[in-house]
Design an enzyme around this catalytic site. Structure first.
Site, short mmCIF file in Angstrom:
data_model
loop_
_atom_site.label_atom_id
_atom_site.label_comp_id
_atom_site.label_asym_id
_atom_site.label_seq_id
_atom_site.Cartn_x
_atom_site.Cartn_y
_atom_site.Cartn_z
CG HIS A 1 -1.59 -1.25 1.55
ND1 HIS A 1 -2.80 -1.62 0.99
CD2 HIS A 1 -1.24 -2.28 2.37
CE1 HIS A 1 -3.16 -2.79 1.44
NE2 HIS A 1 -2.25 -3.23 2.28
O1 RIB Z 1 -4.11 -0.73 5.69
C1 RIB Z 1 -2.79 -0.69 5.23
C2 RIB Z 1 -2.02 0.36 5.94
O2 RIB Z 1 -1.99 0.09 7.35
C3 RIB Z 1 -0.54 0.40 5.53
O3 RIB Z 1 -0.05 1.70 5.69
C4 RIB Z 1 0.10 -0.52 6.51
O4 RIB Z 1 1.50 -0.26 6.68
C5 RIB Z 1 -0.65 -0.17 7.76
O5 RIB Z 1 -0.07 1.00 8.31
#
Ligand code: RIB
Ligand code: CA
Length: 332
Positions: free
Chosen positions: A258
């Site tokens: 992500h």
């Molecule tokens: O939902 C995904 C996010 O939450 C990403 O940034 C992961 O590293 C967690 O922080």
């Protein structure tokens, strides 16, 4: 004409390729945070990491700050300062994702501590001091540091070139069916950041929800190829990704990095499509707590939501950039 990859998205098409633009990453390493930091370090012609600020999130602040330091050392960027920010949400109880990122936050992989410790000065004060018109803030953890920054000094919002947030879900959640981790962990902070009137209309926050980040999944074969590509950075990144347990995408056979996509927007915005929308954050104690609600028909949008991703281009480019870090290191 799409601006050249290294030019900021809003640069005139005929602009000479500008010097690398500065970014600050507010993060909670976290395996995908680590990949995001490595990607930024692998694009020195396009971005300069001015600083990292650590927040509570995937694991506790003491670990996220140390992990940020370790990943910068792995990336060959020990000079970048890491400031520790807020250790807990504004009002919500502490909530982590150690079951996803491992107890140490990096999939159980033990990286060398390397040089440099944690910089003097709270992360919030660093975000206030470092806000400049040629700097982009990339927030890839719970938004507590960013919210406290805006509460302490609201005019900071207008001083950033742009805020890019990894968080939320239009039709998806990964903590509950409706809520994504970064927002769910501190919904009050997310609401403060996403509903403040301080963001200039022409540079409203860019939001990477799960609907976008789930479009580009790293397959087991991709991770295995990365491991076999020969260098320390790639082997370590692959090992961390091996310790990254991602049930929300497991059925589709891949893992979403992500946070690396949020960093990628600052370097290659042409890989993504956005639509403007008004975004609300649910902060009540019901089943929808932490949900982001997007109104794409609003005439008063508050965010540019990423809706489209050139997944093959992003995934191929990510591997090429990680391999370039090994090529730049003496130990290969
Ligand atoms: O939902 C995904 C996010 O939450 C990403 O940034 C992961 O590293 C967690 O922080
Ligand atoms: Ca994160």
């Amino acid at each position: 004409m799409t601006p050249p990859p290294s030019a900021p998205a809003d640069a005139p098409a005929d602009a000479a390729v500008p010097k690398a633009s500065d970014i600050i990453i507010d993060c909670d390493p976290g395996i995908d945070d680590a990949i995001a930091i490595l990607l930024a370090a692998a694009c020195p012609e396009q971005v300069r990491i001015a600083a990292l600020t650590a927040t509570h999130g995937n694991v506790g602040l003491d670990l996220t700050a140390r992990n940020a330091r370790k990943v910068l050392t792995l990336a060959g960027r020990p000079e970048v300062p890491v400031h520790a920010g807020c250790p807990r949400p504004l009002t919500a109880p502490v909530h982590d994702a150690a079951h996803i990122h491992g107890g140490n936050g990096l999939g159980g992989i033990d990286l060398p501590d390397g040089e440099g410790g944690i910089a003097e000065g709270h992360g919030v004060d660093a975000l206030i001091a470092e806000a400049r018109h040629d700097r982009t803030l990339v927030a890839v953890g719970p938004l507590t540091n960013v919210a406290v920054t805006l509460i302490k000094q609201p005019q900071t919002a207008a001083r950033w070139r742009r805020l890019v947030i990894m968080g939320g879900g239009v039709e998806k959640g990964n903590v509950t069916p409706q809520a994504e981790f970064n927002i769910f962990t501190d919904p009050e902070a997310a609401r403060t950041v996403l509903t403040t009137t301080e963001w200039p209309a022409e540079s409203r926050p860019v939001l990477f929800p799960l609907d976008a980040t789930h479009q580009a999944l790293l397959s087991p074969e991709w991770i295995s190829d990365l491991a076999g590509s020969g260098g320390t950075v790639c082997r370590t990144a692959a090992a961390m990704l091996g310790g990254y347990d991602t049930p929300s995408t497991a059925a589709r056979g891949g893992k979403a990095v992500h946070d690396a996509m949020a960093v990628a927007w600052t370097i290659r915005p042409e890989l993504f499509e956005t639509r403007s929308a008004r975004v609300e954050v649910i902060t009540d104690s019901g089943a929808a707590r932490g949900r982001t609600v997007a109104d794409f028909a609003s005439t008063e949008p508050t965010a540019d939501i990423v809706t489209g991703v050139d997944a093959p281009a992003f995934i191929d480019w990510l591997k090429e950039r990680l391999m370039s870090l090994d090529a730049a290191r003496s130990d290969g």
